[in-house]
Design a protein around this motif. Structure first.
Motif, short mmCIF file in Angstrom:
data_model
loop_
_atom_site.label_atom_id
_atom_site.label_comp_id
_atom_site.label_asym_id
_atom_site.label_seq_id
_atom_site.Cartn_x
_atom_site.Cartn_y
_atom_site.Cartn_z
N ALA A 24 36.47 56.73 -22.98
CA ALA A 24 37.49 56.05 -22.18
C ALA A 24 38.71 56.95 -21.97
CB ALA A 24 37.91 54.75 -22.86
N ALA A 25 39.10 57.70 -23.01
CA ALA A 25 40.25 58.60 -22.88
C ALA A 25 39.99 59.66 -21.82
CB ALA A 25 40.57 59.24 -24.23
N THR A 26 38.79 60.19 -21.81
CA THR A 26 38.44 61.19 -20.79
C THR A 26 38.47 60.58 -19.41
OG1 THR A 26 37.03 62.39 -22.36
CG2 THR A 26 36.63 62.78 -20.01
N PHE A 27 37.90 59.38 -19.27
CA PHE A 27 37.83 58.74 -17.97
C PHE A 27 39.22 58.40 -17.43
CE2 PHE A 27 37.03 55.00 -15.18
CZ PHE A 27 36.21 55.62 -14.26
N ILE A 28 40.09 57.84 -18.27
CA ILE A 28 41.43 57.48 -17.82
C ILE A 28 42.23 58.72 -17.44
CG2 ILE A 28 43.63 56.45 -18.52
CD1 ILE A 28 41.99 54.52 -20.29
N SER A 29 42.15 59.78 -18.25
CA SER A 29 42.91 60.99 -17.94
C SER A 29 42.34 61.72 -16.73
CB SER A 29 42.93 61.93 -19.16
OG SER A 29 41.62 62.33 -19.52
N PHE A 30 41.09 61.42 -16.38
CA PHE A 30 40.46 62.00 -15.20
C PHE A 30 41.00 61.38 -13.90
CE2 PHE A 30 37.10 60.69 -12.18
CZ PHE A 30 36.77 61.91 -11.60
N LEU A 31 41.42 60.12 -13.97
CA LEU A 31 41.78 59.40 -12.75
C LEU A 31 42.94 60.03 -11.98
CD1 LEU A 31 41.34 55.71 -13.96
CD2 LEU A 31 39.88 56.99 -12.38
N GLU A 88 49.20 58.31 -16.83
CA GLU A 88 49.82 59.63 -17.00
C GLU A 88 49.69 60.15 -18.43
OE1 GLU A 88 53.81 59.07 -15.70
OE2 GLU A 88 53.27 59.00 -13.57
N ALA A 89 49.17 59.32 -19.34
CA ALA A 89 49.02 59.76 -20.72
C ALA A 89 47.93 60.82 -20.84
CB ALA A 89 48.68 58.57 -21.61
N SER A 90 48.10 61.70 -21.80
CA SER A 90 47.11 62.77 -22.01
C SER A 90 45.91 62.22 -22.78
CB SER A 90 47.74 63.91 -22.80
OG SER A 90 48.04 63.48 -24.13
N TYR A 91 44.84 62.96 -22.75
CA TYR A 91 43.65 62.60 -23.52
C TYR A 91 44.01 62.43 -24.99
CZ TYR A 91 39.27 63.20 -26.08
OH TYR A 91 38.22 63.04 -26.95
N GLU A 92 44.81 63.36 -25.52
CA GLU A 92 45.16 63.33 -26.94
C GLU A 92 45.95 62.07 -27.30
OE1 GLU A 92 44.05 67.27 -25.74
OE2 GLU A 92 45.59 65.90 -24.92
N GLU A 93 46.80 61.60 -26.39
CA GLU A 93 47.56 60.38 -26.63
C GLU A 93 46.66 59.15 -26.52
OE1 GLU A 93 51.99 61.49 -24.94
OE2 GLU A 93 50.37 61.16 -23.50
N LEU A 94 45.80 59.15 -25.52
CA LEU A 94 44.93 57.99 -25.28
C LEU A 94 43.95 57.75 -26.42
CD1 LEU A 94 44.23 58.64 -21.51
CD2 LEU A 94 45.38 56.61 -22.41
#
Length: 269
Positions: A98-105, A82-88
């Motif tokens: 990785a931040a883009t991929f996780i926030s995409f899920l 649930e974290a945002s790209y900016e947080e990740l």
């Protein structure tokens, strides 16, 4: 020296220190993939699930440490997702890919839930429509406002995210809703918004907005069928919840009342 130490010595004694460390994890990813192919995610700890996700964004490094760092930062697997790209991207060694991929899920999960409900289906009962409304907000961490439009047989014509707000407010533009409903030649309109961190209890502003929107759409002879408030695993039909039997006091005659009672799965009077 046991067999494990012997294996490491034979494989690594002539390698540089960095290469020795990398060799310790030889086959680890394939073993993880084998586990998944055999039993899915059953038995995977949260950090192992994150490791598995990071395999797809980190080609060669050990992702175990990154997975633990993510869990320590966000508290849980759900918190990471649930974290945002900016947080990740602030987490060490996560990086923009990785931040883009996780926030995409979570967006992928939401789309899957929507498609699973089958948009070609007939949403002729409050049960079916509430289930669809809940699918719109899978993974949502801020308030969102959706407009759903239906034809005369309650097949969905359009589903539009009209507003993306803060956690506790959604700007709703009545004119945009009316224009969209007319553009799609809709017979019925349904709206839904969420309380991401709260209870499915409407505010006075929620109820006032519902009345305003219903009146505006009535000018174009497009009934506002329901307004769903989604929180957690619940989708509350505000119009029925707060009006009760008054919900059936419609100016369009007995046929409309019959339709509404069928929609709310109530017995005929």
């Amino acid at each position: 020296m046991d067999n494990f130490d012997h294996e490491i010595t034979q494989d690594t004694k002539y390698l540089p220190e960095g290469e020795q460390a990398k060799n310790l994890h030889t086959g680890h990813r394939e073993r993880m993939r084998d586990r998944y192919r055999i039993s899915g995610l059953d038995g995977f700890a949260p950090h192992e699930i994150l490791e598995f996700i990071l395999f797809h964004t980190h080609a060669r490094c050990n992702t175990n440490d990154i997975a633990h760092e993510l869990l320590e930062t966000f508290g849980s697997l759900a918190g990471v997702l649930e974290a945002s790209y900016e947080e990740l991207v602030k987490v060490k060694r996560v990086g923009p890919v990785a931040a883009t991929f996780i926030s995409f899920l979570p967006e992928l999960f939401r789309r899957y839930s929507m498609e699973k409900e089958n948009v070609k289906d007939t949403f002729h009962t409050v049960t079916k429509l509430s289930r669809y409304a809940k699918s719109l907000f899978v993974g949502a961490t801020v308030e969102q406002f959706y407009l759903m439009l239906f034809d005369n047989s309650m097949h969905i014509l359009d589903c539009t995210l009209l507003s993306l707000g803060t956690v506790n407010s959604v700007p709703v533009v009545t004119r945009r809703i009316a224009e969209r409903a007319l553009e799609k030649h809709a017979s019925y309109a349904v709206v839904a918004h969420n309380h991401p961190d709260g209870l499915p209890i409407p505010s006075s502003a929620d109820l006032e907005m519902t009345d305003t929107l219903e009146s505006a759409l009535r000018l174009f002879e497009i009934p506002l069928l329901e307004h769903f408030l989604v929180a957690g695993n619940r989708a509350v039909p505000l119009m029925y919840q707060h009006r009760g039997e008054k919900r059936f006091e419609q100016p369009s005659g007995p046929e409309s009342v019959t339709f509404l009672r069928s929609f709310y799965e109530l017995p005929d009077e």
